[in-house]
Write a protein that holds these residues in place. Structure first.
Motif, PDB file in Angstrom:
ATOM      1  N   GLY A 178     -11.678  -5.871  38.311  1.00 12.66           N
ATOM      2  CA  GLY A 178     -11.103  -7.188  38.526  1.00 12.66           C
ATOM      3  C   GLY A 178     -11.506  -8.096  37.202  1.00 12.66           C
ATOM      4  N   LEU A 179     -12.675  -7.783  36.908  1.00 14.14           N
ATOM      5  CA  LEU A 179     -13.185  -8.520  35.670  1.00 14.14           C
ATOM      6  C   LEU A 179     -12.272  -8.001  34.371  1.00 14.14           C
ATOM      7  N   LEU A 180     -12.278  -6.790  34.393  1.00 11.04           N
ATOM      8  CA  LEU A 180     -11.383  -6.237  33.084  1.00 11.04           C
ATOM      9  C   LEU A 180      -9.954  -6.898  33.155  1.00 11.04           C
ATOM     10  N   TYR A 181      -9.568  -6.898  34.337  1.00 12.46           N
ATOM     11  CA  TYR A 181      -8.070  -7.292  34.540  1.00 12.46           C
ATOM     12  C   TYR A 181      -8.074  -8.991  34.626  1.00 12.46           C
ATOM     13  N   LEU A 182      -9.251  -9.409  34.834  1.00 15.23           N
ATOM     14  CA  LEU A 182      -9.448 -11.025  35.026  1.00 15.23           C
ATOM     15  C   LEU A 182      -8.449 -11.349  36.182  1.00 15.23           C
ATOM     16  N   GLU A 183      -8.561 -10.742  37.410  1.00  9.48           N
ATOM     17  CA  GLU A 183      -7.751 -11.040  38.496  1.00  9.48           C
ATOM     18  C   GLU A 183      -8.517 -11.500  39.726  1.00  9.48           C
ATOM     19  N   PHE A 184      -8.195 -12.605  40.149  1.00  9.25           N
ATOM     20  CA  PHE A 184      -8.896 -13.508  41.289  1.00  9.25           C
ATOM     21  C   PHE A 184      -7.804 -13.839  42.232  1.00  9.25           C
ATOM     22  N   PHE A 185      -7.568 -12.971  43.280  1.00  8.47           N
ATOM     23  CA  PHE A 185      -6.523 -13.230  44.182  1.00  8.47           C
ATOM     24  C   PHE A 185      -5.273 -13.195  43.347  1.00  8.47           C
ATOM     25  N   GLY A 186      -5.065 -12.195  42.482  1.00 11.31           N
ATOM     26  CA  GLY A 186      -3.896 -12.363  41.588  1.00 11.31           C
ATOM     27  C   GLY A 186      -4.277 -13.344  40.451  1.00 11.31           C
ATOM     28  N   ASP A 187      -2.981 -14.212  40.052  1.00 11.02           N
ATOM     29  CA  ASP A 187      -3.279 -14.817  38.842  1.00 11.02           C
ATOM     30  C   ASP A 187      -3.804 -16.424  39.226  1.00 11.02           C
ATOM     31  N   LEU A 188      -4.545 -16.527  40.305  1.00 13.06           N
ATOM     32  CA  LEU A 188      -4.857 -17.830  40.831  1.00 13.06           C
ATOM     33  C   LEU A 188      -6.040 -18.524  39.715  1.00 13.06           C
ATOM     34  N   LEU A 189      -6.766 -17.685  39.094  1.00 11.97           N
ATOM     35  CA  LEU A 189      -7.589 -18.416  38.081  1.00 11.97           C
ATOM     36  C   LEU A 189      -6.674 -19.043  37.039  1.00 11.97           C
ATOM     37  N   PHE A 190      -5.549 -18.221  36.467  1.00 15.76           N
ATOM     38  CA  PHE A 190      -4.687 -18.683  35.490  1.00 15.76           C
ATOM     39  C   PHE A 190      -4.149 -19.988  35.912  1.00 15.76           C
ATOM     40  N   ARG A 191      -3.693 -20.060  37.079  1.00 17.80           N
ATOM     41  CA  ARG A 191      -3.132 -21.242  37.785  1.00 17.80           C
ATOM     42  C   ARG A 191      -3.886 -22.503  37.626  1.00 17.80           C
ATOM     43  N   TRP A 192      -5.199 -22.203  38.102  1.00 15.02           N
ATOM     44  CA  TRP A 192      -6.122 -23.099  38.337  1.00 15.02           C
ATOM     45  C   TRP A 192      -6.479 -23.826  36.892  1.00 15.02           C
ATOM     46  N   PHE A 193      -6.761 -23.157  35.923  1.00 13.96           N
ATOM     47  CA  PHE A 193      -7.682 -23.412  34.539  1.00 13.96           C
ATOM     48  C   PHE A 193      -6.625 -23.512  33.392  1.00 13.96           C
ATOM     49  N   TRP A 194      -5.726 -22.666  33.512  1.00 12.22           N
ATOM     50  CA  TRP A 194      -4.787 -22.625  32.346  1.00 12.22           C
ATOM     51  C   TRP A 194      -3.314 -22.972  32.582  1.00 12.22           C
ATOM     52  N   ARG A 253      -3.150  -8.152  31.956  1.00 13.56           N
ATOM     53  CA  ARG A 253      -2.016  -9.244  31.950  1.00 13.56           C
ATOM     54  C   ARG A 253      -1.422  -9.164  30.346  1.00 13.56           C
ATOM     55  N   VAL A 254      -2.233  -8.418  29.308  1.00 16.65           N
ATOM     56  CA  VAL A 254      -1.689  -8.092  28.143  1.00 16.65           C
ATOM     57  C   VAL A 254      -0.741  -7.126  28.162  1.00 16.65           C
ATOM     58  N   ALA A 255      -1.286  -6.090  29.336  1.00 13.26           N
ATOM     59  CA  ALA A 255      -0.068  -4.855  29.542  1.00 13.26           C
ATOM     60  C   ALA A 255       1.187  -5.303  29.955  1.00 13.26           C
ATOM     61  N   SER A 256       1.166  -6.405  30.467  1.00 17.55           N
ATOM     62  CA  SER A 256       2.389  -6.802  31.186  1.00 17.55           C
ATOM     63  C   SER A 256       3.294  -7.402  30.106  1.00 17.55           C
ATOM     64  N   GLU A 257       2.747  -7.983  29.143  1.00 11.55           N
ATOM     65  CA  GLU A 257       3.561  -8.274  27.828  1.00 11.55           C
ATOM     66  C   GLU A 257       3.748  -7.536  26.713  1.00 11.55           C
ATOM     67  N   ASN A 258       2.670  -6.450  26.728  1.00  5.70           N
ATOM     68  CA  ASN A 258       2.977  -5.535  25.597  1.00  5.70           C
ATOM     69  C   ASN A 258       3.018  -4.039  25.910  1.00  5.70           C
ATOM     70  N   LYS A 259       4.198  -3.291  25.767  1.00 10.33           N
ATOM     71  CA  LYS A 259       4.228  -1.921  26.311  1.00 10.33           C
ATOM     72  C   LYS A 259       3.265  -1.032  25.496  1.00 10.33           C
ATOM     73  N   ASP A 260       2.672  -1.418  24.449  1.00  5.65           N
ATOM     74  CA  ASP A 260       1.815  -0.707  23.943  1.00  5.65           C
ATOM     75  C   ASP A 260       0.461  -0.370  24.707  1.00  5.65           C
ATOM     76  N   ALA A 281       1.739  -2.835  41.605  1.00  2.00           N
ATOM     77  CA  ALA A 281       2.415  -3.076  42.856  1.00  2.00           C
ATOM     78  C   ALA A 281       1.312  -4.299  43.461  1.00  2.00           C
ATOM     79  N   SER A 282       0.137  -3.745  43.387  1.00  2.00           N
ATOM     80  CA  SER A 282      -0.720  -4.701  44.002  1.00  2.00           C
ATOM     81  C   SER A 282      -0.862  -6.183  43.132  1.00  2.00           C
ATOM     82  N   VAL A 283      -0.757  -6.163  42.141  1.00  2.00           N
ATOM     83  CA  VAL A 283      -0.638  -7.126  40.998  1.00  2.00           C
ATOM     84  C   VAL A 283       0.526  -8.150  41.442  1.00  2.00           C
ATOM     85  N   ILE A 284       1.574  -7.432  41.463  1.00  2.00           N
ATOM     86  CA  ILE A 284       2.775  -8.361  41.846  1.00  2.00           C
ATOM     87  C   ILE A 284       2.871  -8.905  43.210  1.00  2.00           C
ATOM     88  N   LEU A 285       2.284  -8.152  44.094  1.00  2.00           N
ATOM     89  CA  LEU A 285       2.257  -8.805  45.285  1.00  2.00           C
ATOM     90  C   LEU A 285       1.399 -10.053  45.404  1.00  2.00           C
TER      91      LEU A 285
END
Length: 664
Positions: A431-447, A471-478, A589-593
């Motif tokens: 989760g730290l590598l992906y920076l996931e906290f209940f999905g994108d909750l951190l991004f919604r709160w702080f950014w 999150r980078v992977a979702s934007e960058n196919k490499d 699938a987990s991230v999307i849900l």
């Protein structure tokens, strides 16, 4: 790791046999063998031990007491705080040295207090069940019962007619009037949307003719219980309703008395169950032993590092009259040796897999450590969320608390709770590598949305990459391709580790063909890895050629060691590795849900914000449940099916020492 076992033989004079048997059961170290099934000159002169008629009778009585005791236990309720094993052991120890008559008197005393209550409870439950069949009828017919003209010369019949056949009631009235010479009354009413009810009252002298007519017309007559069949319908219905109301309070009162006895007897019954079971086990073990002249002989297996401990205990207790000899087992005996596991506290929880399969055969390497390494990695890779990991840790401590109250910390659920705790830590790490906290909750709160927190560089396609990786992977196919390669590399490492275990097992057993087969699999897998690396990564034709040659050699060795099937299996091995790609699909699938949960929750504003929180929380709960189930299943599949099938052989027999169950 597998415990090194020793084959032992215990010899002593017959007069000490039962004392030795009791000492062995107390020690709980030896896995008994049935000496009657042993072959060879050493056992040719031995004859099986036999129970005398007195012991046969004791065993039969104990089995009867055990059945009666267990039947009583099944009717009682465990204490709210769970069963205290310490208290069970205290009571169990108090039975030591007690006569069979004393044990029987305890069971009889408990039966005397419980028997009448249980019988009364069963009687009330059966009566309530019987009456419940008439409850819908009572509700439909009772309103008409008040219209009945009570008379000792008249009887009545209740009918239920579907709405679409309501017209038949007029026909029935006319026919009954004709049959009874107008000595009848018919009262009908609609009782619900689909049903009409009717009560036909008529002179008893026409009872047979009326019943024959109704039977011939296939009219649905309401049958009352046999004990009320001769009563007027209004009285019968009143009695049915009265009983239906009276029984539940009576049943609750009986249950209350049984619960009071549960508090008094439950723990004692548990201790008694263990004590009787242990005594029966010791008696049933007698025919497994041998005798010759004035001595008895007991054979079995035990951990080698415990042999001296057992020998010293028996020497001290029996003053050298009982001898323990460690024997050299034959190769055939080693193949049938019982298997025991002893792993460190980190690896031990992963022994839960042996609830699904048997442990590895004796002499092989224990692959539990392999599961302990890769199960959490695969689990965390798929779930990877800080918030979800924290929830799982809380869930684990809740499970542990419940199990502790029930005294079942060592159960399979307790083991899996420990596995879940380790997996939850892995989930937080990923989760730290992906920076996931209940999905994108951190991004919604702080950014306020997607944001690249830490830029590491630019890929070949000119796009930025860095942290958080997912999150980078979702934007960058490499980066997506890099993550897929990481998944495949995990598969290569896990598969290789399993094949190396198989190779070592083959070398230790001096099974050259088996070792060559596993070596072939390894060369094939790594040959393809090398070839693909130089094709798609660093362009180097010689490296590609080397990889291809290694793969071909691997196919050849696998075919030589395992025949045609071995060659085919080598080719399929790389397909097994490719199946690891689905891990990334589950992770996505987990991230999307998780993000959908947050998005739906954010749709609610103003006074509806609490509803949005509830919606998001419900979807996150569902995602966590799926996130535990799916990664667990996939991790088990990759460990048990894709990896362990390449080298694993199950044990024929699991170490089950002859011991007491009381106090455990």
């Amino acid at each position: 790791m597998l415990v090194k076992m020793a084959k032992v033989e215990i010899v002593g004079i017959k007069s000490l046999f039962f004392e030795v048997l009791e000492a062995l059961q107390d020690t709980g170290l030896i896995h008994l063998e049935d000496i009657t099934k042993k072959k060879g000159p050493r056992y040719a002169t031995l004859i099986p031990m036999e129970m005398d008629p007195g012991l046969e009778e004791e065993r039969n009585r104990l089995q009867n007491l055990m059945m009666r005791n267990n039947a009583l236990l099944a009717e009682l309720t465990p204490p709210e705080g769970g069963v205290s094993r310490k208290r069970v052991k205290e009571i169990y120890d108090s039975y030591s040295g007690k006569s069979l008559e004393y044990i029987a008197s305890l069971v009889e005393e408990e039966e005397a207090e419980l028997k009448n209550l249980i019988s009364r409870k069963l009687e009330l439950e059966m009566e309530l069940s019987r009456l419940s069949k008439y409850e819908p009828i009572i509700k439909k017919i009772y309103p008409l019962a008040s219209k009945i003209t009570a008379s000792e010369h008249y009887t009545s019949v209740a009918l239920l007619v579907e709405k679409k056949y309501a017209g038949v009631l007029d026909y029935i009235k006319d026919e009954v009037e004709r049959i009874t010479n107008h000595q009848c009354e018919v009262h009908s009413s609609r009782v619900d949307e689909d049903t009409f009810a009717a009560i036909v009252v008529f002179n008893k002298m026409y009872s047979e003719q009326v019943h024959n007519f109704l039977a011939a017309e296939n009219v649905n007559q309401v049958r009352l219980p046999a004990d009320m069949a001769d009563k007027p319908y209004d009285e019968a219905l009143q009695e049915l309703e009265r009983k239906y109301k009276e029984i539940p309070p009576m049943l609750r009162e009986v249950q209350k008395q049984i619960d009071e006895l549960s508090d008094k007897w439950y723990i004692q019954l548990v201790a008694l169950k263990d004590f009787i079971a242990d005594r029966v086990a010791s008696l049933e073990a007698i025919p497994k032993f041998g005798q010759s002249g004035h001595v008895f002989v007991i054979t079995g297996w035990m951990p080698q590092d415990k042999v001296d401990e057992l020998r010293e205990m028996l020497d001290r207790k029996f003053e050298g009259k009982v001898e323990v000899t460690e024997q050299v087992p034959t190769h055939e005996e080693l193949e049938h040796a019982p298997v025991a596991l002893r792993n460190n506290p980190v690896v031990k929880p992963f022994e839960f897999i042996y609830a699904l399969i048997k442990p590895p055969r004796y002499g092989a390497l224990d692959p539990t450590f392999l599961v302990a390494i890769f199960f959490p990695i695969l689990f965390g890779f798929m779930l990877g969320d800080i918030g979800y990991g924290l929830v799982l840790i809380g869930l684990v401590f809740l499970i542990k608390r419940i199990l502790k109250k029930r005294g079942t910390e060592k159960s399979i659920i307790g083991l899996f709770a420990n596995v879940l705790l380790i997996s939850a830590i892995s989930t937080i790490f990923f989760g730290l590598l992906y920076l996931e906290f209940f999905g994108d909750l951190l991004f919604r709160w702080f950014w306020g949305g997607y944001h690249l927190v830490w830029k590491w560089g630019v890929t070949s396609s000119g796009k930025e990459w860095g942290w958080p990786i997912e999150r980078v992977a979702s934007e960058n196919k490499d980066i997506f391709m890099i993550l897929l390669l990481v998944v495949f590399f995990i598969g290569v490492l896990q598969m290789s580790a399993g094949l190396i275990i198989g190779l070592i097992d083959g070398l230790r057993e001096k099974n050259r063909r088996h070792a060559l087969e596993k070596m072939g699999y390894l060369l094939f897998v790594w040959g393809l890895v090398i070839a693909f690396f130089f094709i798609w990564g660093v362009k180097f034709q010689v490296g590609t050629a080397i990889g291809a040659v290694l793969a071909v050699i691997g196919i050849g060795l696998a075919g030589y060691g395992g025949g045609f099937g071995g060659g085919m299996e080598a080719a399929l091995t790389f397909g097994n590795i490719l199946s690891y790609a689905r891990l990334y699909g589950i992770a996505l699938a987990s991230v999307i849900l998780a993000e959908v949960s947050n998005e739906l929750g954010a749709k609610f504003s103003g006074a509806f914000i609490p509803i949005g929180i509830i919606v998001a929380a419900a979807l996150h709960t569902l995602n966590i449940a799926l996130g535990v189930l799916s990664p667990s299943i996939q991790s088990l599949r990759l460990n048990l099916v894709e990896t362990m099938t390449k080298f694993y052989q199950e044990a024929e027999e699991v170490y089950e020492p002859f011991k007491r169950s009381g106090g455990e």
